[in-house]
Write a protein that holds these residues in place. Structure first.
Motif, short mmCIF file in Angstrom:
data_model
loop_
_atom_site.label_atom_id
_atom_site.label_comp_id
_atom_site.label_asym_id
_atom_site.label_seq_id
_atom_site.Cartn_x
_atom_site.Cartn_y
_atom_site.Cartn_z
N TYR A 1 74.93 22.63 -3.80
CA TYR A 1 74.13 22.02 -2.72
C TYR A 1 73.20 23.06 -2.12
N ASP B 1 71.57 14.67 -1.72
CA ASP B 1 72.81 13.91 -1.92
C ASP B 1 73.43 14.35 -3.23
N ASN C 1 66.64 15.28 2.34
CA ASN C 1 68.00 14.83 2.58
C ASN C 1 68.76 14.75 1.26
N SER D 1 77.33 21.47 7.33
CA SER D 1 76.27 21.22 8.30
C SER D 1 76.45 19.89 9.01
N LYS D 2 76.77 18.84 8.25
CA LYS D 2 76.95 17.52 8.85
C LYS D 2 78.15 17.51 9.79
N GLY E 1 76.37 21.37 2.63
CA GLY E 1 75.94 20.06 3.08
C GLY E 1 76.95 19.43 4.02
N CYS E 2 78.22 19.38 3.59
CA CYS E 2 79.27 18.81 4.43
C CYS E 2 79.52 19.68 5.66
N GLN F 1 69.07 23.20 -2.33
CA GLN F 1 68.27 23.22 -1.10
C GLN F 1 67.35 24.44 -1.07
#
Length: 472
Positions: A208, A193, A191, A340-341, A337-338, A212
């Motif tokens: 990001y 950040d 996870n 995907s969320k 990241g953003c 990953q």
């Protein structure tokens, strides 16, 4: 050994009426199970575990059963089965809902609680005791400048077999086997950040995504699977990898099985008629010379690749095109990241909270850096640090109101704005924030969801997992 004597990765494509029969044909095409498992081996089956309900979010249990049966023919010493879940759910909770421990025990295998949740799910375990348990079961491994933890039982296994359920996914096109192998790491190590880093650099340099990808490949290199199975027999298309309103279950009758995970993933994408260059993960693997560079570097057996290709509907890449009643999405530039969320947030709302949208009226959700300017007529949800920070000087932040006596205009703060921080934001905290902002009367479905979570002890499970993750 010279490169000329290193055998080519072998990959089998097979089709059958059942996934089990398909696997049997694949293993036979590759030379039989004893090519991969020998007598006395300790075998770890790395399965896909995403949510403790829904099909095909997790590895097909019938397929796992067949793998155990085939491995048993080679008379191994032990067969272990497990995975860390995709999200912050304990394996004990998976077992409570799916009876995994009993199911695999009856098959002659052992379900392993990689997160030790079988110990702390019913008993009050002190931090010092839990620390000793973690030290005995997890091994610290260095990734660049960061230390991660990997279960010793996986590292000490003679053979690892990766049983991956393929579904479409918002990032990396679909859930290829490399992503499944990544979840030999606990959730908090996956996870990522980016809080505290310069937002423009994160987005423009794709930091990001690069972080990953690097972590996925580092994890893969630590313990490469002996055998990789990409289960395409049933695939979620349209939206995934979880079951959403826009998801469609496609039956292909196909499996891709091979000796090298990257080769298996390459053939999987080609079978789905997807250019492998679209997968940043596989491109980087080739750049690092981790896997085969050319199709000619892979020995294909079984069915013909070109004759069995099929089309699949991928995830929507433009969040504003995910149409939801009374909710309009406005996007700036964003990292993976953003994206995907926000993708999962929108699909959860569309799939499970559609009744709530009737009560809360028209709303705008804003994601990313420097999004378009908006009117102030409706509520505005700022999702993520980029959206919050880059709109500080936007016109919608303030309202002009006339005073009662002199009828003069004055500027006041717009209170119809909900800011959800995070880089990227946490979805659990997001739903709690939505609930508090709109109120329980306006969100009956979300209220019901919270009641179910409380009653089923999911909340306690997550809190216990956080304690376990926080033990150093």
């Amino acid at each position: 050994m010279t490169s000329e004597t290193i055998p080519k990765p072998r990959v089998a494509i097979e089709r059958a009426d059942t996934a089990s029969e398909c696997l049997s044909k694949s293993i036979e095409s590759l030379g039989g199970i004893r090519e991969f498992v020998q007598e006395g081996d300790i075998v770890f089956l790395k399965i896909s575990l995403r949510l403790p309900f829904g099909f095909p979010t997790n590895s097909n249990l019938d397929l796992i059963k067949k793998v155990i049966e085939l491995c048993g023919q080679a008379n191994p010493k032990k067969i272990y089965v497990s995975s860390f879940p995709a999200g912050s759910i304990t394996l004990a909770k998976f077992d409570d809902l799916m009876d995994l421990e009993e199911y695999f025990r009856n098959l002659g295998a052992e379900f392993i609680y990689l997160d030790n949740s079988d110990i702390y799910r019913t008993n009050s375990v002190k931090s010092e005791e839990l620390k000793k348990i973690k030290e005995n079961t997890l091994q610290k491994v260095k990734f660049d400048n960061e230390t991660v933890e990997i279960p010793k039982i996986i590292l000490d296994s003679d053979k690892v077999i990766n049983i991956n359920q393929v579904n479409v996914a918002p990032n990396n096109i679909c859930t290829i086997s490399l992503i499944n192998q990544y979840s030999i790491l606990p959730y908090h190590h996956r996870n990522l950040d980016c809080a505290g880093r310069e937002k423009t650099k994160i987005i423009e340099k794709k930091l990001y995504l690069k972080d990953q990808i690097n972590r996925i490949l580092e994890t893969y290199l630590i313990k490469k699977p002996t055998l990789t199975i990409n289960d395409l027999f049933y695939v979620l298309e349209g939206a995934g990898p979880f079951i959403y309103k826009d998801s469609n279950l496609k039956k292909t009758y196909l499996l891709v099985v091979g000796t090298d995970s990257i080769a298996v993933d390459v053939i999987t994408l080609m079978l789905m008629n997807i250019e492998t260059s679209k997968s940043s993960l596989l491109v980087e693997a080739v750049n690092r010379e981790i896997g085969p560079k050319l199709l000619s570097d892979i020995e294909l057996v079984g069915l013909d690749l070109d004759e069995n290709k099929f089309e699949i509907k991928m995830c929507e890449k433009d969040l504003s095109k995910i149409k939801i009643q009374n909710l309009h999405t406005h996007c700036g530039k964003m990292c993976s990241g953003c994206f995907s969320k926000a993708y999962h947030l929108l699909h959860i709302i569309k799939s499970y909270l559609i009744k709530d949208l009737k009560y809360i009226g028209n709303n705008n959700i804003v994601v990313g850096l420097k999004p378009p300017e908006l009117s102030t007529e409706n509520d505005i949800i700022l999702f993520g640090d980029c959206a919050i920070e880059s709109t500080e000087d936007y016109n919608f932040r303030t309202l002009k109101k006339k005073t009662l006596i002199r009828k003069n205009e004055k500027t006041v703060k717009n209170k119809k704005i909900l800011s959800i921080s995070g880089c990227p934001p946490n979805l659990d905290q997001t739903f709690n924030a939505l609930y508090e902002y709109f109120g329980k009367k306006n969100m009956p479905n979300l209220q019901y969801y919270f009641k179910v979570i409380k009653k089923s002890s999911f909340k306690d499970s997550k809190e216990n997992l956080k304690k376990w993750e926080g033990v150093e």
